[in-house]
Write an enzyme that holds these catalytic residues in place. Sequence first.
Site, mmCIF file in Angstrom:
data_model
loop_
_atom_site.group_PDB
_atom_site.id
_atom_site.type_symbol
_atom_site.label_atom_id
_atom_site.label_comp_id
_atom_site.label_asym_id
_atom_site.label_seq_id
_atom_site.Cartn_x
_atom_site.Cartn_y
_atom_site.Cartn_z
ATOM 1 N N GLY A 1 -12.576 -11.305 -23.442
ATOM 2 C CA GLY A 1 -11.333 -11.875 -22.953
ATOM 3 C C GLY A 1 -10.203 -10.909 -22.667
ATOM 4 N N LYS B 1 -16.970 -5.501 -11.085
ATOM 5 C CA LYS B 1 -17.549 -4.231 -11.524
ATOM 6 C C LYS B 1 -18.829 -3.949 -10.748
ATOM 7 C CE LYS B 1 -17.765 -3.305 -15.923
ATOM 8 N NZ LYS B 1 -18.191 -3.357 -17.347
ATOM 9 N N ASP C 1 -15.804 -8.822 -14.661
ATOM 10 C CA ASP C 1 -16.050 -7.549 -15.334
ATOM 11 C C ASP C 1 -17.413 -7.572 -16.023
ATOM 12 O OD1 ASP C 1 -15.396 -4.942 -16.215
ATOM 13 O OD2 ASP C 1 -14.680 -5.704 -18.138
#
EC number: 2.1.1.205
Length: 306
Positions: free
Chosen positions: A53, A159, A119
């Site tokens: 998070g 990413k 991510d």
Amino acid sequence: MGKSSKDKRDIYYRKAKEQGWRARSAFKLLQLNEEFDLFKGVTRVVDLCAAPGSWSQALSKEIFGKPHSDDARIVAVDLQPMSPIDHVTTLQADITHPKTLEKILEIFGGEKADFVCSDGAPDVTGLHDLDEYIQAQLILSALQLATCVLKVGGTFVAKVFRGRDIDLLYGQLSYLFDKVICAKPRASRSSSLESFIVCIGYRPRPGWKPELRPDVSTEEFFQGMGIGRAKLNDDLSVDDEERKIAPFIACGDLNGSYDSDATYPIDKKDASSDSKKSLDPVQMPTAPPYKKALEMKRKGELRVTK
């Protein structure tokens, strides 16, 4: 964030603990925002593969408290459970499932998102070609949901693992966004294949309507986009696959020129006996590895046989 000796020396790891971030990766998103002003005018955000998070923390801090933030909504999605974050709605769900998309749109009141980010990354094997392929598939899965929930002109950040075939992914993204840039934040170790693809200005392909379905692969999902693919013609000539190169830039400062691969000593002014103690994690893991096995071992229910 664990407490290994290497992590203790990592300046971004230490700064994340000191500043209350759940993971050092928060600095990567903040440095990307510093370079591209990603959060300007953003009120509806989807954070994919969000656990633990730290990106949702950064989004909450940067978006709320600013003008017009009363109507802001942030949705964090992950298969793993997440502890609550202020101003963030967490969903423990599969990003490839249509019901997840329906729930996000319900939270947004039927409105589309301004910003979608991911991510997420697989557990790396060390086989770079395999890791790059699996990561590309994860990005395409995130992109599937993004194309369904992102408004025209919106931004997508994910990413990536840069390898020899990364230009194919750049090309695919270039058909959907006005600008595609590969960026390496300073908080990302230079020894890592990790970089971040910043896609600005979402524009759906003419006549193509994305539809998220559980029985459709990523290849089938994007088939109707009209992307030029390599093919062999009847006269044996070959139409080459359309590929594009995204510019690569290094970014990130945040008022501190730290090198994520370097080792920094603890400041002398902070070298008191108390400061030498290891800081506790900002947020304890909600689903640590081997949790069930450890519980069974404590109860004497787990026995190792030779």
